[in-house]
Scaffold this active site. Sequence first.
Site: not given
Ligand code: GAR
Length: 210
Positions: A142, A109, A173-174, A93, A90-91, A171
């Site tokens: 960028d 994302h 699906q992630e 870059l 969450m930074r 999540q």
């Molecule tokens: C995830 O849902 C990912 O999509 C989101 O953070 C979560 C991390 O979960 N990413 C963002 O918001 C990027 N801007 P995790 O630490 O359990 O993988």
Amino acid sequence: ATRVVVLISGSGSNLQALIDGQIAGELPIDIACVISNRPGVRGLERAAEAGIEALTLDHKGFDSREAFDKALAETIDAHRPDLVVLAGFMRILTPAFTSRYLGRMLNIHPSLLPKYQGLHTHQRALDAGDSEHGVTVHFVTDELDGGPAAIQAVVPVLAGDDAASLAARVQQQEHLIYPMAVRWFAEGKLSMRENKALLDGEPLPASGYQ
Ligand code: GAR
């Protein structure tokens, strides 16, 4: 195996999906190191439990974004990765950092990009009354949350959803599509050229593979 460095800021459930895929022999990767910008997060424990080197590089110890990114790049490069995976990192870059890893850094994302770049994506999808929501894996450029998409997964927004229930559905699906995109990259199938994502040499649509 493709050497991977994973950057995290929190729970690391996506990291866990990659670790599980590596252990199961489904992913031809070697996670060389996990780096968190926040100390004490669950994702660092997950790495350690899997016997993976787990490092903290606290951004609060640096005067500027540039100084943090420089130290981060040095730490990453010491592990000579083929691929850098942002998994809930969450930074924002700097361009110097994103250009260094152009074409070999992926992010996940939690929205159907280009919709809802930035934060609070689930609440924003609910507030907009969207009937569908989802998640995108994309190459990092960028442009914040703007690089070419590799793959997207769509989920329905259901009556009675709140941000937490919707996030949980996304999540699931992630944890399927991030290992898939990483596997494609590791197998040499997924690449980026001229700001387009290619799968087996063919340009993917703007949404990525769906
Ligand atoms: C995830 O849902 C990912 O999509 C989101 O953070 C979560 C991390 O979960 N990413 C963002 O918001 C990027 N801007 P995790 O630490 O359990 O993988």
